[in-house]
Write an enzyme that holds these catalytic residues in place. Structure first.
Site, PDB file in Angstrom:
ATOM      1  N   GLN A  81       0.627  -1.224  -0.171  1.00 49.49           N
ATOM      2  CA  GLN A  81       0.041  -0.112  -0.124  1.00 49.49           C
ATOM      3  C   GLN A  81       0.906   1.259  -0.053  1.00 49.49           C
ATOM      4  OE1 GLN A  81      -3.246  -0.730   2.996  1.00 49.49           O
ATOM      5  NE2 GLN A  81      -1.849  -2.018   3.300  1.00 49.49           N
ATOM      6  N   VAL A  93       3.665   3.821  -1.020  1.00 52.78           N
ATOM      7  CA  VAL A  93       3.961   4.733  -2.297  1.00 52.78           C
ATOM      8  C   VAL A  93       5.420   5.372  -2.132  1.00 52.78           C
ATOM      9  CG1 VAL A  93       1.522   5.678  -2.786  1.00 52.78           C
ATOM     10  CG2 VAL A  93       2.776   7.214  -1.465  1.00 52.78           C
ATOM     11  N   ASP A  94       6.136   4.808  -1.204  1.00 54.38           N
ATOM     12  CA  ASP A  94       7.299   5.335  -0.844  1.00 54.38           C
ATOM     13  C   ASP A  94       8.505   4.989  -1.866  1.00 54.38           C
ATOM     14  OD1 ASP A  94       8.081   3.043   0.127  1.00 54.38           O
ATOM     15  OD2 ASP A  94       7.659   3.950   2.286  1.00 54.38           O
ATOM     16  N   HIS A 116      -1.484   1.526  -4.064  1.00 54.10           N
ATOM     17  CA  HIS A 116      -1.927   2.936  -3.978  1.00 54.10           C
ATOM     18  C   HIS A 116      -1.069   3.651  -4.662  1.00 54.10           C
ATOM     19  CE1 HIS A 116      -3.936   1.801   0.066  1.00 54.10           C
ATOM     20  NE2 HIS A 116      -4.620   1.247  -1.023  1.00 54.10           N
ATOM     21  N   CYS A 163       1.655  18.566 -18.293  1.00 58.30           N
ATOM     22  CA  CYS A 163       2.261  17.383 -19.518  1.00 58.30           C
ATOM     23  C   CYS A 163       2.467  17.980 -20.654  1.00 58.30           C
ATOM     24  CB  CYS A 163       0.853  16.586 -19.585  1.00 58.30           C
ATOM     25  SG  CYS A 163       0.931  15.198 -20.924  1.00 58.30           S
ATOM     26  N   GLY A 197       2.952  -4.595   9.112  1.00 56.03           N
ATOM     27  CA  GLY A 197       2.970  -2.819   9.077  1.00 56.03           C
ATOM     28  C   GLY A 197       1.609  -2.338   8.450  1.00 56.03           C
ATOM     29  N   THR A 198       0.587  -2.750   8.610  1.00 56.29           N
ATOM     30  CA  THR A 198      -0.611  -2.314   8.243  1.00 56.29           C
ATOM     31  C   THR A 198      -1.705  -2.094   9.170  1.00 56.29           C
ATOM     32  OG1 THR A 198      -2.341  -1.927   6.600  1.00 56.29           O
ATOM     33  CG2 THR A 198      -1.572  -4.275   7.077  1.00 56.29           C
ATOM     34  N   SER A 199      -2.424  -0.843   9.444  1.00 54.52           N
ATOM     35  CA  SER A 199      -3.431  -0.965  10.595  1.00 54.52           C
ATOM     36  C   SER A 199      -4.796  -1.533  10.062  1.00 54.52           C
ATOM     37  CB  SER A 199      -3.711   0.697  10.790  1.00 54.52           C
ATOM     38  OG  SER A 199      -4.167   1.056   9.653  1.00 54.52           O
ATOM     39  N   PRO A 239       3.587  -4.318  15.843  1.00 51.48           N
ATOM     40  CA  PRO A 239       3.672  -4.271  17.161  1.00 51.48           C
ATOM     41  C   PRO A 239       2.642  -4.005  17.930  1.00 51.48           C
ATOM     42  CG  PRO A 239       5.284  -2.783  16.067  1.00 51.48           C
ATOM     43  CD  PRO A 239       4.371  -3.386  14.902  1.00 51.48           C
TER      44      PRO A 239
HETATM   45  P1  OAD Z   1      -1.181   3.226   9.053  1.00 51.85           P
HETATM   46  O1  OAD Z   1      -0.585   4.455   9.237  1.00 51.85           O
HETATM   47  O2  OAD Z   1      -2.759   3.097   8.912  1.00 51.85           O
HETATM   48  O3  OAD Z   1      -0.662   1.802   9.799  1.00 51.85           O
HETATM   49  C1  OAD Z   1       0.709   1.703  10.066  1.00 51.85           C
HETATM   50  C2  OAD Z   1       0.795   0.447  10.762  1.00 51.85           C
HETATM   51  O4  OAD Z   1       2.246   0.178  11.170  1.00 51.85           O
HETATM   52  C3  OAD Z   1       0.205   0.419  12.243  1.00 51.85           C
HETATM   53  O5  OAD Z   1      -0.652  -0.571  12.648  1.00 51.85           O
HETATM   54  C4  OAD Z   1       1.354   0.303  13.189  1.00 51.85           C
HETATM   55  O6  OAD Z   1       1.194  -0.349  14.296  1.00 51.85           O
HETATM   56  C5  OAD Z   1       2.404  -0.441  12.448  1.00 51.85           C
HETATM   57  N1  OAD Z   1       3.732  -0.278  12.841  1.00 51.85           N
HETATM   58  C6  OAD Z   1       4.321   0.814  13.274  1.00 51.85           C
HETATM   59  N2  OAD Z   1       5.790   0.619  13.371  1.00 51.85           N
HETATM   60  C7  OAD Z   1       5.907  -0.855  12.832  1.00 51.85           C
HETATM   61  C8  OAD Z   1       7.236  -1.389  12.695  1.00 51.85           C
HETATM   62  N3  OAD Z   1       8.382  -0.996  13.148  1.00 51.85           N
HETATM   63  N4  OAD Z   1       6.923  -2.661  12.128  1.00 51.85           N
HETATM   64  C9  OAD Z   1       5.717  -3.079  11.763  1.00 51.85           C
HETATM   65  N5  OAD Z   1       4.513  -2.418  11.843  1.00 51.85           N
HETATM   66  C10 OAD Z   1       4.616  -1.234  12.377  1.00 51.85           C
HETATM   67  O7  OAD Z   1      -0.819   2.668   7.472  1.00 51.85           O
HETATM   68  P2  OAD Z   1      -1.367   1.862   6.297  1.00 51.85           P
HETATM   69  O8  OAD Z   1      -2.081   0.646   7.188  1.00 51.85           O
HETATM   70  O9  OAD Z   1      -0.340   1.473   5.397  1.00 51.85           O
HETATM   71  O10 OAD Z   1      -3.308   5.512   1.502  1.00 51.85           O
HETATM   72  O11 OAD Z   1      -2.259   2.749   5.816  1.00 51.85           O
HETATM   73  C11 OAD Z   1      -3.252   2.328   4.486  1.00 51.85           C
HETATM   74  C12 OAD Z   1      -3.444   3.557   3.551  1.00 51.85           C
HETATM   75  O12 OAD Z   1      -4.009   4.505   4.350  1.00 51.85           O
HETATM   76  C13 OAD Z   1      -2.084   4.089   3.014  1.00 51.85           C
HETATM   77  O13 OAD Z   1      -1.545   3.357   1.931  1.00 51.85           O
HETATM   78  C14 OAD Z   1      -2.831   5.475   2.737  1.00 51.85           C
HETATM   79  C15 OAD Z   1      -3.395   5.736   3.807  1.00 51.85           C
HETATM   80  O14 OAD Z   1      -4.469   6.459   3.656  1.00 51.85           O
HETATM   81  C16 OAD Z   1      -3.104   6.131   0.408  1.00 51.85           C
HETATM   82  O15 OAD Z   1      -2.205   6.940   0.311  1.00 51.85           O
HETATM   83  C17 OAD Z   1      -3.931   5.788  -0.640  1.00 51.85           C
END
Ligand code: OAD
Length: 247
Positions: free
Chosen positions: A106, A108-109, A124, A152, A191-193, A215
């Site tokens: 997900q 974009v980095d 994304h 463009c 690492g996704t919420s 975590p």
């Molecule tokens: P979030 O910021 O919602 O969640 C990040 C998750 O990473 C959290 O659950 C943290 O607990 C976890 N975390 C933090 N440090 C960590 C580590 N060292 N190792 C493992 N996990 C760790 O980010 P996403 O779930 O990626 O959309 O968010 C989903 C989307 O929401 C993104 O792609 C973005 C945003 O709006 C767009 O830009 C289209």
């Protein structure tokens, strides 16, 4: 009596079952240890910025310069960050198992490709690409923008090649991701919420073993077979070593 930690149990399971097809769904947390801000949580981007004011088609129509400046700021921030041991472990896995490793991100980095991953589905979009608002031509760029908003060659405005709130994901990308997640012997959710769909829904199509690395607990924790509550830079190198049969 020797008690095994949960990580040791998972490593033993991997050593016994020898999963071949591996899919990995990553979110902002995998890049957190590289210094890239996550979205949610105490230090998250969405604490200080309102998504609908910066990451939506309406926001871009209202103020394209503001939206481009925000993405330019994020691009410059990420440029100074380096992939960490978690990204490196996934790249190493793909080097050893090129045909059976898929990273679905997900993020974009661009840190997965910078670490060496190639078979990546960027659900994304990517901070280092722009798209024509008229012709849908996609342009990759690395240097800082010369003018904001960029235009463009056809004369129309370019927009960031990012999926915004209220927009649909590319259906071919989503199909590939669904296929990879459902066919995998092992799906890692890193690492996704787990609150943004349809990416979060990939856990529900998995037929193989599912392991969450985060975590914190998330809405996906219950759904996963295993949950490793630790940073991905610590967990991934050890899991990849186990998958590759290394001591
Ligand atoms: P979030 O910021 O919602 O969640 C990040 C998750 O990473 C959290 O659950 C943290 O607990 C976890 N975390 C933090 N440090 C960590 C580590 N060292 N190792 C493992 N996990 C760790 O980010 P996403 O779930 O990626 O959309 O968010 C989903 C989307 O929401 C993104 O792609 C973005 C945003 O709006 C767009 O830009 C289209």
């Amino acid at each position: 009596m020797i008690t095994m930690t949960r990580l040791e149990k998972v490593i033993e399971l991997i050593q016994e079952t020898r999963p071949q097809r591996i899919a990995v769904l990553t979110g902002a947390g995998i890049s957190a240890e590289s210094g890239v801000p996550t979205f949610r949580g105490p230090q998250g981007l969405w604490r200080n910025f309102r998504p609908e004011q910066l990451a939506s088609p309406d926001a871009f129509r209202r103020d394209p310069k503001l939206v481009w400046e925000w993405y330019d700021w994020r691009r410059e921030l990420v440029r100074k960050c380096e992939p960490n041991a978690g990204h490196a472990a996934l790249a190493e896995l793909e080097r050893e198992r090129p045909d059976t490793t898929t990273v679905i991100t997900q993020n974009v980095d661009g840190l997965h490709p910078r670490a060496g991953s190639r078979n990546i589905i960027e659900l994304h979009g990517n901070l280092y690409r722009a798209r024509c608002t008229q012709e849908r031509t996609v342009i990759a760029f690395d240097a800082p923008l010369e003018s904001i908003p960029p235009m463009c060659e056809c004369g129309a405005m370019l927009r960031p090649d990012i999926v915004w709130f209220g927009e649909s994901l590319d259906s071919a990308d989503m199909d590939r991701a669904t296929h990879a997640a459902s066919e995998a012997d092992l799906l890692l959710i890193v690492g996704t919420s787990g609150v943004v769909y349809p990416a979060a829904g990939l856990v529900y199509v998995a037929r193989g073993t599912t392991i969450e690395i985060n975590p914190d607990e998330t809405p996906l924790t219950e759904q996963c077979d295993w949950s490793l509550q630790m940073p991905s830079s610590e967990a991934l190198p050890q899991l990849v070593a186990a998958i590759l049969g290394r001591p």
